[in-house]
Motif scaffolding. Structure first.
Motif, PDB file in Angstrom:
ATOM      1  N   THR A   4      49.605 -40.073 -33.285  1.00 29.11           N
ATOM      2  CA  THR A   4      49.347 -40.405 -34.684  1.00 29.11           C
ATOM      3  C   THR A   4      50.610 -40.334 -35.547  1.00 29.11           C
ATOM      4  O   THR A   4      50.573 -40.681 -36.714  1.00 29.11           O
ATOM      5  CB  THR A   4      48.301 -39.439 -35.271  1.00 29.11           C
ATOM      6  N   ASP A   5      51.696 -39.849 -34.986  1.00 28.75           N
ATOM      7  CA  ASP A   5      52.951 -39.780 -35.745  1.00 28.75           C
ATOM      8  C   ASP A   5      53.402 -41.189 -36.098  1.00 28.75           C
ATOM      9  O   ASP A   5      53.593 -42.021 -35.216  1.00 28.75           O
ATOM     10  CB  ASP A   5      54.025 -39.085 -34.907  1.00 28.75           C
ATOM     11  N   PRO A   6      53.616 -41.507 -37.390  1.00 27.86           N
ATOM     12  CA  PRO A   6      53.990 -42.865 -37.776  1.00 27.86           C
ATOM     13  C   PRO A   6      55.363 -43.272 -37.266  1.00 27.86           C
ATOM     14  O   PRO A   6      55.705 -44.449 -37.282  1.00 27.86           O
ATOM     15  CB  PRO A   6      53.963 -42.815 -39.313  1.00 27.86           C
ATOM     16  N   GLN A   7      56.180 -42.305 -36.820  1.00 27.81           N
ATOM     17  CA  GLN A   7      57.501 -42.637 -36.312  1.00 27.81           C
ATOM     18  C   GLN A   7      57.456 -43.241 -34.909  1.00 27.81           C
ATOM     19  O   GLN A   7      58.454 -43.797 -34.448  1.00 27.81           O
ATOM     20  CB  GLN A   7      58.380 -41.370 -36.286  1.00 27.81           C
ATOM     21  N   VAL A   8      56.322 -43.119 -34.235  1.00 28.13           N
ATOM     22  CA  VAL A   8      56.207 -43.671 -32.887  1.00 28.13           C
ATOM     23  C   VAL A   8      55.950 -45.169 -32.992  1.00 28.13           C
ATOM     24  O   VAL A   8      54.862 -45.600 -33.340  1.00 28.13           O
ATOM     25  CB  VAL A   8      55.068 -42.988 -32.101  1.00 28.13           C
ATOM     26  N   GLN A   9      56.972 -45.963 -32.714  1.00 23.70           N
ATOM     27  CA  GLN A   9      56.848 -47.414 -32.774  1.00 23.70           C
ATOM     28  C   GLN A   9      57.488 -48.008 -31.517  1.00 23.70           C
ATOM     29  O   GLN A   9      58.700 -48.202 -31.471  1.00 23.70           O
ATOM     30  CB  GLN A   9      57.539 -47.967 -34.031  1.00 23.70           C
ATOM     31  N   PRO A  10      56.699 -48.267 -30.480  1.00 20.98           N
ATOM     32  CA  PRO A  10      57.288 -48.794 -29.244  1.00 20.98           C
ATOM     33  C   PRO A  10      57.747 -50.240 -29.360  1.00 20.98           C
ATOM     34  O   PRO A  10      58.529 -50.707 -28.528  1.00 20.98           O
ATOM     35  CB  PRO A  10      56.145 -48.663 -28.245  1.00 20.98           C
ATOM     36  N   TYR A  11      57.271 -50.955 -30.373  1.00 23.78           N
ATOM     37  CA  TYR A  11      57.641 -52.360 -30.553  1.00 23.78           C
ATOM     38  C   TYR A  11      58.359 -52.512 -31.893  1.00 23.78           C
ATOM     39  O   TYR A  11      57.969 -51.910 -32.892  1.00 23.78           O
ATOM     40  CB  TYR A  11      56.399 -53.245 -30.506  1.00 23.78           C
ATOM     41  N   VAL A  12      59.418 -53.322 -31.909  1.00 26.10           N
ATOM     42  CA  VAL A  12      60.298 -53.356 -33.082  1.00 26.10           C
ATOM     43  C   VAL A  12      59.904 -54.421 -34.094  1.00 26.10           C
ATOM     44  O   VAL A  12      60.502 -54.500 -35.164  1.00 26.10           O
ATOM     45  CB  VAL A  12      61.762 -53.574 -32.649  1.00 26.10           C
ATOM     46  N   GLY A  13      58.944 -55.270 -33.782  1.00 24.43           N
ATOM     47  CA  GLY A  13      58.536 -56.283 -34.742  1.00 24.43           C
ATOM     48  C   GLY A  13      59.563 -57.393 -34.876  1.00 24.43           C
ATOM     49  O   GLY A  13      60.090 -57.900 -33.881  1.00 24.43           O
ATOM     50  N   LEU A  14      59.893 -57.750 -36.114  1.00 24.61           N
ATOM     51  CA  LEU A  14      60.760 -58.895 -36.370  1.00 24.61           C
ATOM     52  C   LEU A  14      62.243 -58.577 -36.248  1.00 24.61           C
ATOM     53  O   LEU A  14      63.049 -59.495 -36.100  1.00 24.61           O
ATOM     54  CB  LEU A  14      60.483 -59.451 -37.768  1.00 24.61           C
ATOM     55  N   ARG A  15      62.620 -57.329 -36.322  1.00 26.61           N
ATOM     56  CA  ARG A  15      64.048 -57.007 -36.257  1.00 26.61           C
ATOM     57  C   ARG A  15      64.500 -56.901 -34.802  1.00 26.61           C
ATOM     58  O   ARG A  15      63.695 -56.690 -33.892  1.00 26.61           O
ATOM     59  CB  ARG A  15      64.330 -55.705 -36.999  1.00 26.61           C
ATOM     60  N   PRO A  16      65.808 -57.009 -34.547  1.00 23.07           N
ATOM     61  CA  PRO A  16      66.313 -56.850 -33.175  1.00 23.07           C
ATOM     62  C   PRO A  16      66.366 -55.379 -32.771  1.00 23.07           C
ATOM     63  O   PRO A  16      66.359 -54.480 -33.621  1.00 23.07           O
ATOM     64  CB  PRO A  16      67.718 -57.457 -33.242  1.00 23.07           C
ATOM     65  N   TYR A  17      66.443 -55.148 -31.466  1.00 17.00           N
ATOM     66  CA  TYR A  17      66.619 -53.791 -30.955  1.00 17.00           C
ATOM     67  C   TYR A  17      68.025 -53.294 -31.278  1.00 17.00           C
ATOM     68  O   TYR A  17      68.988 -54.060 -31.280  1.00 17.00           O
ATOM     69  CB  TYR A  17      66.429 -53.760 -29.437  1.00 17.00           C
ATOM     70  N   ARG A  18      68.132 -51.986 -31.494  1.00 16.98           N
ATOM     71  CA  ARG A  18      69.425 -51.358 -31.710  1.00 16.98           C
ATOM     72  C   ARG A  18      69.934 -50.718 -30.414  1.00 16.98           C
ATOM     73  O   ARG A  18      69.182 -50.562 -29.453  1.00 16.98           O
ATOM     74  CB  ARG A  18      69.330 -50.294 -32.810  1.00 16.98           C
ATOM     75  N   ARG A  19      71.179 -50.330 -30.429  1.00 21.48           N
ATOM     76  CA  ARG A  19      71.794 -49.706 -29.253  1.00 21.48           C
ATOM     77  C   ARG A  19      71.049 -48.446 -28.844  1.00 21.48           C
ATOM     78  O   ARG A  19      70.857 -48.192 -27.647  1.00 21.48           O
ATOM     79  CB  ARG A  19      73.268 -49.398 -29.566  1.00 21.48           C
ATOM     80  N   ASP A  20      70.605 -47.651 -29.813  1.00 17.91           N
ATOM     81  CA  ASP A  20      69.928 -46.396 -29.491  1.00 17.91           C
ATOM     82  C   ASP A  20      68.465 -46.587 -29.107  1.00 17.91           C
ATOM     83  O   ASP A  20      67.756 -45.612 -28.883  1.00 17.91           O
ATOM     84  CB  ASP A  20      70.048 -45.409 -30.653  1.00 17.91           C
ATOM     85  N   GLN A 221      57.128 -43.722 -23.797  1.00 11.42           N
ATOM     86  CA  GLN A 221      57.766 -42.976 -24.881  1.00 11.42           C
ATOM     87  C   GLN A 221      56.763 -42.537 -25.945  1.00 11.42           C
ATOM     88  O   GLN A 221      57.125 -41.779 -26.852  1.00 11.42           O
ATOM     89  CB  GLN A 221      58.831 -43.869 -25.550  1.00 11.42           C
ATOM     90  N   THR A 222      55.508 -43.009 -25.832  1.00 13.80           N
ATOM     91  CA  THR A 222      54.546 -42.797 -26.913  1.00 13.80           C
ATOM     92  C   THR A 222      53.386 -41.888 -26.551  1.00 13.80           C
ATOM     93  O   THR A 222      52.724 -41.360 -27.455  1.00 13.80           O
ATOM     94  CB  THR A 222      53.946 -44.142 -27.347  1.00 13.80           C
ATOM     95  N   GLY A 223      53.082 -41.742 -25.282  1.00  9.96           N
ATOM     96  CA  GLY A 223      51.889 -40.995 -24.894  1.00  9.96           C
ATOM     97  C   GLY A 223      50.672 -41.870 -24.726  1.00  9.96           C
ATOM     98  O   GLY A 223      49.620 -41.407 -24.285  1.00  9.96           O
ATOM     99  N   ARG A 224      50.787 -43.157 -25.064  1.00 12.60           N
ATOM    100  CA  ARG A 224      49.692 -44.104 -24.858  1.00 12.60           C
ATOM    101  C   ARG A 224      49.965 -44.920 -23.598  1.00 12.60           C
ATOM    102  O   ARG A 224      51.107 -45.074 -23.174  1.00 12.60           O
ATOM    103  CB  ARG A 224      49.560 -45.051 -26.034  1.00 12.60           C
ATOM    104  N   THR A 225      48.896 -45.478 -23.040  1.00 11.50           N
ATOM    105  CA  THR A 225      49.013 -46.411 -21.924  1.00 11.50           C
ATOM    106  C   THR A 225      48.204 -47.654 -22.242  1.00 11.50           C
ATOM    107  O   THR A 225      47.396 -47.667 -23.178  1.00 11.50           O
ATOM    108  CB  THR A 225      48.504 -45.785 -20.613  1.00 11.50           C
ATOM    109  N   MET A 226      48.425 -48.690 -21.460  1.00 15.60           N
ATOM    110  CA  MET A 226      47.669 -49.922 -21.616  1.00 15.60           C
ATOM    111  C   MET A 226      47.287 -50.421 -20.228  1.00 15.60           C
ATOM    112  O   MET A 226      48.116 -50.456 -19.323  1.00 15.60           O
ATOM    113  CB  MET A 226      48.489 -50.995 -22.347  1.00 15.60           C
ATOM    114  N   THR A 227      46.042 -50.800 -20.070  1.00 16.15           N
ATOM    115  CA  THR A 227      45.603 -51.296 -18.777  1.00 16.15           C
ATOM    116  C   THR A 227      46.218 -52.664 -18.504  1.00 16.15           C
ATOM    117  O   THR A 227      46.541 -53.415 -19.436  1.00 16.15           O
ATOM    118  CB  THR A 227      44.070 -51.411 -18.726  1.00 16.15           C
TER     119      THR A 227
END
Length: 478
Positions: A4-20, A221-227
Motif C-alpha cells: 500500500t506504500d504509494p512509493q512502490v511503482q514498478p511501472y514508470v508510466g510516460l517517463r523514461p527509466y532512470r539509471r537507478d 520489488q513490490t511484494g505483488r505477483t501476477m499470474t
C-alpha cells in the motif's frame, strides 16, 4: 515495503527509466548487451528507433549498468538543445558549450573545443596501466540536426569538432541516440565522426515475449505477483486493434508487437486501480480492472487537452483536426505531409508537439516530412472522444471521475480468447494488412464510475467495468 506504500511503482508510466531504476527495467536484455558491445567497439554507434520505443530507457537503465567503470571511462549522458535564436557573438559555440556543460561543472568553458576538453581530463587507466576507452553518449541527438537554420554554421562547426575529437583521441567512442526519421541527416557524417569505424542499432517495438518480461520483471520489488494468464490478457489486448469505418463496420487485427509506451500506460494505470489488499493479480483482476481501451482513451484525451492549452486552441478543434486528418473513411491510419508553414491547416508546431507527446510519428520521404498516428491502437481512442459530449480530462464538475466513453466488444478470457485468433487478421512489422471478416456490432455498454476515487499517476480515473465479463471477474473474486 508494504504494497500500500504509494512509493512502490514498478511501472514508470510516460517517463523514461532512470539509471537507478535498472532493477525495474526488463525485456531489453539482448538489446542492451548488443548496444553496449557496439558502443565499446566502434568509433560511432547510432541507436535509432521510433518515438516512444524506449531509446532513453535502454541507454540509461539497460546499457549503462553493463559498463564496468574499471574498464571504461563513461562520461555523463548528454543532451544538446541550444536555446538560441541567433548566432552567438561570444561565449563559444552553443552546441559545444551545451555538450561540455553536460560533462563538467566548469564555468570557464569559453571557446574550449571538445578535443581540448578531453586533453585536459586525466587519462583513466586499467589495472595493467593501459588507457581505457572513453564512452560519450548524446541522447535525443535529433535536436542537433533540426535546430534553428540560423545556427547552421555553428552546427557544422560542432560536428567538425566531434569528428576531430575522435580522430585525436582514438579511445573516444561516441553514441548518438535519435529518432529514426532523422537517421538520414546523420549518414553524411558517420564516416568522419566514426573515423571509419561505425555501427547502427535499430530499436524496435517489443515482442510479446519481451512484453511479458516487462510486466513480470519488476514485480519482485513490490511484494505483488501476477499470474501468467493475467499478463497474457493485458498483452493480447494491446496487440488487438479494432477498426470501425464510417459505415459502422468493425474489423479486428492482431499485430505482432507491443508498443512500449502503451504497455507502460496500461500497466501503470492498472497498478493504481487495484485495491491495496490485492497481493496476487489474477486473470479475474485483469478482467475487472484492466480497461485497456479506457486507459488509452484517457491518455489520448489528456494529452490532447494539454497540447491544445499549450498552443492556445480549443481542445475540440484539435480533436476534430486529428480525426479528419489522420484517419481514413475506412477507419485506418492516414499519412499527411508537413508544408512550409502548416500541416493540413494547422501550424507545424502542433504536429511536432504531438510527435513529442507520442501521439504522432514522423517519417522523412524524399526530403519531405510525413506524419501519421504512432500506432493503429490509437484509432479507437480517437473514435471514442470524437463528439461534443466528451468531458475534459479533469472530469465532470463536482469530482468523482470521468466517463471514458464506449467500450469495444467485451473480451473473452483464457483459451476461448486465444482461439479467437482464427478470425483475426495479422499485421507484421509495418508490412501489409490482412483483415479478417468484420464482426457484427454489439450493443455499447456503459461504464460505472467510482465516485470519490482519485486519479492515478497518468490522470486516469479509477473505474470499474459493468458488463458480463466484469461480472464474471467479480464473481470469481467474491
Amino acid at each position: 515495503m508494504p504494497v500500500t506504500d504509494p512509493q512502490v511503482q514498478p511501472y514508470v508510466g510516460l517517463r523514461p527509466y532512470r539509471r537507478d531504476e535498472s532493477a525495474l527495467f526488463h525485456g531489453r536484455g539482448r538489446e542492451a548487451q548488443e548496444v553496449a558491445t557496439l558502443w565499446q567497439a566502434a568509433g560511432l554507434t547510432v541507436l535509432y528507433g521510433a518515438s516512444g520505443v524506449g531509446k532513453t530507457s535502454l541507454l540509461h537503465a539497460g546499457v549503462l549498468p553493463l559498463l564496468d567503470p574499471e574498464h571504461a571511462d563513461v562520461l555523463p549522458v548528454a543532451r544538446i538543445a541550444p536555446r538560441m535564436s541567433k548566432p552567438a557573438t561570444r561565449g563559444g559555440n552553443p552546441y559545444v558549450r551545451a555538450l561540455l556543460s553536460c560533462w563538467t561543472d566548469r564555468r570557464d568553458l569559453g571557446d574550449l573545443t571538445i578535443a581540448q576538453f578531453l586533453d585536459d581530463r586525466p587519462e583513466q587507466m586499467d589495472r595493467y596501466g593501459d588507457p581505457v576507452p572513453i564512452l560519450a553518449a548524446i541522447d535525443q541527438a535529433e535536436e542537433i540536426f533540426h535546430g534553428s537554420p540560423i545556427l547552421e554554421k555553428e552546427r557544422r562547426v560542432f560536428l567538425d569538432q566531434l569528428a576531430e575529437a575522435v580522430k585525436k583521441h582514438p579511445g573516444l567512442h561516441v553514441l548518438l541516440a535519435l529518432r529514426e526519421e532523422y537517421l538520414f541527416l546523420v549518414l553524411p557524417h558517420e564516416r568522419r565522426i566514426g573515423q571509419g569505424s561505425r555501427s547502427r542499432f535499430h530499436l524496435e517495438a517489443l515482442s510479446p515475449e519481451q512484453a511479458l518480461q516487462v510486466v513480470h520483471g519488476p514485480l519482485p520489488q513490490t511484494g505483488r505477483t501476477m499470474t501468467p494468464e493475467a499478463a497474457e490478457l493485458l498483452i493480447d489486448d494491446l496487440r488487438e486493434v479494432h477498426f470501425e469505418n464510417e459505415a459502422g463496420e468493425t474489423t479486428t487485427i492482431k499485430v505482432d508487437t507491443v508498443e512500449p509506451i502503451q504497455l507502460q500506460v496500461v500497466c501503470s494505470a492498472l497498478w493504481e486501480s487495484l485495491p491495496p489488499e490485492v497481493v496476487e493479480i489474477t486473470e479475474e483482476h485483469a478482467l475487472l480492472y484492466a480497461q485497456v481501451e479506457e486507459f488509452l482513451s484517457a491518455f489520448y484525451r489528456r494529452t490532447m487537452a494539454e497540447v491544445a492549452a499549450e498552443h492556445g486552441l480549443p481542445a475540440s478543434k484539435l480533436r476534430l483536426w486529428m480525426r479528419k486528418t489522420f484517419i481514413t473513411e475506412h477507419g485506418t491510419r492516414n499519412a499527411v505531409y508537413e508544408g512550409l508553414i502548416e500541416t493540413e491547416g494547422m501550424p507545424n508546431a502542433i504536429p511536432r508537439t504531438l510527435e513529442d507527446r507520442h501521439l504522432l510519428r514522423a517519417e522523412q520521404r524524399l526530403g519531405i516530412r510525413w506524419y501519421e498516428l504512432t500506432h493503429d491502437r490509437l484509432i479507437a481512442p480517437r473514435h471514442q472522444v470524437r463528439g461534443a459530449g466528451v468531458l475534459p480530462a479533469g472530469g465532470p464538475p463536482g469530482g468523482g471521475g470521468t466517463r471514458l466513453g464506449p467500450r469495444p466488444p467485451p473480451r473473452r478470457a483464457g483459451r476461448a480468447r486465444r482461439r479467437r485468433g482464427r478470425g483475426v487478421g495479422t499485421r507484421r512489422g509495418g508490412g501489409g494488412l490482412r483483415l479478417g471478416g468484420a464482426r457484427p456490432r454489439r450493443p455499447r455498454q456503459r461504464q460505472a464510475v467510482l465516485r470519490g476515487g482519485g486519479r492515478n499517476l497518468l490522470g486516469v480515473p479509477a473505474v470499474r467495468r459493468r458488463g458480463p465479463r466484469a461480472d464474471q471477474g467479480r464473481a470469481a473474486l467474491a
